[in-house]
Motif scaffolding. Structure first.
Motif, PDB file in Angstrom:
ATOM      1  N   GLN A  58      -3.590   0.942  -3.057  1.00 47.23           N
ATOM      2  CA  GLN A  58      -3.489  -0.455  -2.612  1.00 47.23           C
ATOM      3  C   GLN A  58      -3.204  -1.312  -3.830  1.00 47.23           C
TER       4      GLN A  58
ATOM      5  N   SER B 180       1.336   5.362   0.043  1.00 45.33           N
ATOM      6  CA  SER B 180       0.685   6.559   0.567  1.00 45.33           C
ATOM      7  C   SER B 180       1.284   7.788  -0.089  1.00 45.33           C
TER       8      SER B 180
ATOM      9  N   ARG C 153       0.844  -1.178   0.000  1.00 47.06           N
ATOM     10  CA  ARG C 153       0.000   0.000   0.000  1.00 47.06           C
ATOM     11  C   ARG C 153       0.884   1.234   0.000  1.00 47.06           C
TER      12      ARG C 153
ATOM     13  N   TYR D 176      -4.073   7.017  -1.181  1.00 42.60           N
ATOM     14  CA  TYR D 176      -3.469   5.685  -1.081  1.00 42.60           C
ATOM     15  C   TYR D 176      -3.585   4.948  -2.409  1.00 42.60           C
TER      16      TYR D 176
END
Length: 113
Positions: free
Chosen positions: A81, A21, A19, A79
């Protein structure tokens, strides 16, 4: 001064997840769409995913069904993912504020086979 800082990259085996950021400072992200791009060695920088201010999204065909972009305006963060990672996902990943010149410094993602 607007600043974007990416984090969360690393080395992962094929099939794994990461993930990423993108944390913004100096401005609120709520008024901007935010884009994730990636650039592999010797290749152009390509758009991977986009999230608009209303949280609608678009994805490159190569990542549809595997990557999910999301935003948390309260945390001023977007984000990415990434699931079911493949070796061809290996690249430096960058976030960008709208279509402005505000880019992050990039975070390396390496997927081993």
């Amino acid at each position: 001064q607007v600043q974007l800082v990416e984090s969360g990259g690393g080395l992962v085996q094929a099939g794994g997840s990461l993930r990423l950021s993108c944390a913004a400072s100096g401005t609120g992200i709520d008024i901007y769409s935010v884009r994730w791009y990636r650039q592999a060695p010797g290749a152009e920088r390509d758009l991977v995913a986009l999230i608009r201010t209303d949280s609608t999204t678009n994805y490159a065909d190569s990542v549809k069904g595997r990557f999910t972009i999301s935003r948390d305006n309260a945390k001023n963060t977007v984000y990415l993912q990434m699931n079911s990672l493949k070796p061809e996902d290996t690249a430096v990943y960058y976030c960008r504020l709208g279509l402005t010149d505000h880019w992050g410094q990039g975070t390396q993602v390496t997927v081993s086979s």
